[in-house]
Design a protein around this motif. Sequence first.
Motif, PDB file in Angstrom:
ATOM      1  N   UNK A 123       0.809  -1.215   0.000  1.00  0.00           N
ATOM      2  CA  UNK A 123       0.000   0.000   0.000  1.00  0.00           C
ATOM      3  C   UNK A 123       0.850   1.277   0.000  1.00  0.00           C
ATOM      4  N   UNK A 124       2.143   1.155   0.284  1.00  0.00           N
ATOM      5  CA  UNK A 124       2.991   2.340   0.335  1.00  0.00           C
ATOM      6  C   UNK A 124       3.066   3.053  -1.015  1.00  0.00           C
ATOM      7  N   UNK A 125       3.058   2.283  -2.107  1.00  0.00           N
ATOM      8  CA  UNK A 125       3.090   2.945  -3.419  1.00  0.00           C
ATOM      9  C   UNK A 125       2.202   2.259  -4.451  1.00  0.00           C
ATOM     10  N   UNK A 126       1.195   1.506  -3.978  1.00  0.00           N
ATOM     11  CA  UNK A 126       0.200   0.906  -4.872  1.00  0.00           C
ATOM     12  C   UNK A 126      -1.182   1.236  -4.331  1.00  0.00           C
ATOM     13  N   UNK A 127      -2.111   1.468  -5.249  1.00  0.00           N
ATOM     14  CA  UNK A 127      -3.495   1.741  -4.850  1.00  0.00           C
ATOM     15  C   UNK A 127      -4.251   0.423  -4.785  1.00  0.00           C
ATOM     16  N   UNK A 128      -4.604   0.023  -3.565  1.00  0.00           N
ATOM     17  CA  UNK A 128      -5.276  -1.253  -3.347  1.00  0.00           C
ATOM     18  C   UNK A 128      -6.705  -0.991  -2.869  1.00  0.00           C
ATOM     19  N   UNK A 129      -7.674  -1.485  -3.604  1.00  0.00           N
ATOM     20  CA  UNK A 129      -9.080  -1.316  -3.233  1.00  0.00           C
ATOM     21  C   UNK A 129      -9.497  -2.269  -2.125  1.00  0.00           C
ATOM     22  N   UNK A 130      -8.939  -3.474  -2.158  1.00  0.00           N
ATOM     23  CA  UNK A 130      -9.374  -4.501  -1.212  1.00  0.00           C
ATOM     24  C   UNK A 130      -8.285  -5.564  -1.143  1.00  0.00           C
ATOM     25  N   UNK A 131      -8.227  -6.269  -0.025  1.00  0.00           N
ATOM     26  CA  UNK A 131      -7.350  -7.434   0.095  1.00  0.00           C
ATOM     27  C   UNK A 131      -8.100  -8.480   0.901  1.00  0.00           C
ATOM     28  N   UNK A 132      -7.970  -9.717   0.486  1.00  0.00           N
ATOM     29  CA  UNK A 132      -8.716 -10.764   1.179  1.00  0.00           C
ATOM     30  C   UNK A 132      -7.957 -12.085   1.123  1.00  0.00           C
ATOM     31  N   UNK A 133      -7.981 -12.792   2.239  1.00  0.00           N
ATOM     32  CA  UNK A 133      -7.491 -14.158   2.240  1.00  0.00           C
ATOM     33  C   UNK A 133      -8.492 -15.024   1.498  1.00  0.00           C
ATOM     34  N   UNK A 134      -8.001 -15.858   0.613  1.00  0.00           N
ATOM     35  CA  UNK A 134      -8.867 -16.741  -0.163  1.00  0.00           C
ATOM     36  C   UNK A 134      -8.301 -18.156  -0.069  1.00  0.00           C
ATOM     37  N   UNK A 135      -8.859 -19.088  -0.796  1.00  0.00           N
ATOM     38  CA  UNK A 135      -8.301 -20.431  -0.864  1.00  0.00           C
ATOM     39  C   UNK A 135      -8.653 -21.304   0.319  1.00  0.00           C
ATOM     40  N   UNK A 136      -7.824 -22.329   0.537  1.00  0.00           N
ATOM     41  CA  UNK A 136      -8.126 -23.353   1.543  1.00  0.00           C
ATOM     42  C   UNK A 136      -8.216 -22.775   2.948  1.00  0.00           C
ATOM     43  N   UNK A 137      -7.482 -21.707   3.213  1.00  0.00           N
ATOM     44  CA  UNK A 137      -7.529 -21.069   4.533  1.00  0.00           C
ATOM     45  C   UNK A 137      -8.955 -20.665   4.892  1.00  0.00           C
ATOM     46  N   UNK A 138      -9.675 -20.089   3.939  1.00  0.00           N
ATOM     47  CA  UNK A 138     -11.027 -19.593   4.215  1.00  0.00           C
ATOM     48  C   UNK A 138     -12.090 -20.682   4.136  1.00  0.00           C
ATOM     49  N   UNK A 139     -11.777 -21.809   3.510  1.00  0.00           N
ATOM     50  CA  UNK A 139     -12.764 -22.883   3.376  1.00  0.00           C
ATOM     51  C   UNK A 139     -12.598 -23.968   4.444  1.00  0.00           C
ATOM     52  N   UNK A 140     -11.614 -23.797   5.320  1.00  0.00           N
ATOM     53  CA  UNK A 140     -11.410 -24.779   6.373  1.00  0.00           C
ATOM     54  C   UNK A 140     -10.765 -26.059   5.897  1.00  0.00           C
ATOM     55  N   UNK A 141     -10.057 -26.008   4.753  1.00  0.00           N
ATOM     56  CA  UNK A 141      -9.420 -27.227   4.233  1.00  0.00           C
ATOM     57  C   UNK A 141      -7.899 -27.153   4.279  1.00  0.00           C
ATOM     58  N   UNK A 142      -7.361 -26.098   4.875  1.00  0.00           N
ATOM     59  CA  UNK A 142      -5.914 -26.011   5.053  1.00  0.00           C
ATOM     60  C   UNK A 142      -5.507 -26.967   6.166  1.00  0.00           C
ATOM     61  N   UNK A 143      -4.452 -27.745   5.947  1.00  0.00           N
ATOM     62  CA  UNK A 143      -4.072 -28.767   6.906  1.00  0.00           C
ATOM     63  C   UNK A 143      -2.905 -28.317   7.776  1.00  0.00           C
TER      64      UNK A 143
END
Length: 360
Positions: A81-101
Motif C-alpha cells: 500500500x505504500x506505493x500501490x493503490x489497493x481497493x481490497x485485500x482478502x485471504x482466499x483459498x483453503x484457509x477460508x474454506x477450512x481445508x488447510x491442513x
Amino acid sequence: MGSRHNSTGNTYNQSGREAPGAGGAGQTLMDALSDDDNQEHQTGADEVEESYEEHVDESEITDNQAKTISDRRDVLVEILEEDMEIEDSQLIGSYTRGTMTGPLKQDSDADVMIVLDADEHRQWTQQENGPRNALNAIKRRIQNDPRFSDTEVKVDRNVVQVKYHDSTIEIAPAFRYNEVPHADNPRDGISGIFTDASDGYAIPDTHGRQSWQGTNPRKYKQMFEARDEAHNGKVSGLTRTMKKWAENNDTGFRSYHMETMVYNYFEEKARRGEPVPDSYESLTRDFVQTLPRRIDNGGSKEPVYDETVDSGMSRSERRKAAEKAEKANAKLEEAKRLKQQGRTEEAKEKLREVHGEGFN
C-alpha cells in the motif's frame, strides 16, 4: 446397546428382542451372549470412528497459526500500500474454506488476493507483458523491505510466493473482472454453458501466453460452504483427511486438486440422489474406492468455471498416484474386515498404514 419402546409399552433392544425386565421371561443365555458380542463389535466400531474424528480435528490449523497467517497478510498488504493503490485485500483459498491442513510447514500455502485500482494501474491491463509486470512489481516491493532481506520471494505462474520457515503466503494481484479489457472467461467456448464473470476478478496467468484470467473465489467459497454445511462439516473434514493422506504418501497431488475431487464426489452423490455415508470411516472408504477412476480419467473440474485442475499431471504421475490409491483402498477394506471380526486394534493399525502414525 440402546433401547426403544414399541406401541405396547414393552422395552426392546435394537435387535427387536424384548429387553431384560421388560415384561417377558427375559433373555435366554444365548441372547445375552449374542448381545455381548454385538456390544463388543459396536464398541470397536465406535473406537474406530472416534479415531477418525480425532484425526480430522487434529488436521486443522490452530487458532494461533490462523492468527499468524492473518498477521502476515496485514504486513504484506501494508508494504504494498505504500506505493500501490489497493481497493481490497482478502485471504482466499483453503484457509477460508477450512481445508488447510496442519501442522504448518513451508509448503503450506495461504492465498491473498489484492484488488488493485484499475485507474491507477491501468498499464498492467494494457501492456503486452502486463501480467508479468504486475507480479514483478509486487515481488520487488516485498524484496526491498528490510524485513524480507533473508526471505525467498519469487513469481510462480499467477502469484508471488513469500516463503516463511513454516508456511508460504501466495499473493495474487487482481482487478475486478469487468475492468480488464479482453480478460479470459474460463467458460468461453464450452458449448451450452454460459457463466457471467462480471462479479468476479481477473488475475494474471503467465503460464504459456500472458493473459488476465477470470476467477471467482467468493462464488466457490459460497458453493463449498453450502455443501459442507449440508453434510455437517464432512466435506471439509474429508478434504483435510485426504490431503494429509496425499502428503504422507507422496502422491503428487496438488492440494487444490484433491479438494476438487472431494467436492465433486459430494456433488455427484447429490446429483444422483445417492446417500452419503454418515461416518468418516465409511465415508473415507467410499471416496477412496472412487479415487483410482478419478485419477485415471483425468479432467478433474473445479465447480465454478468447469476448468480442468489436473492438467499438470503426466501419464506416469497419474499411474503412480492411482496405484497408491488402490493400495489405500485395499488397506481400508482390510481394516473394515478386522473391525467386523472385533479385532479393533489390528484395524486401527491397518488404518495407520493409510493415514500415518498420527492416526490413533
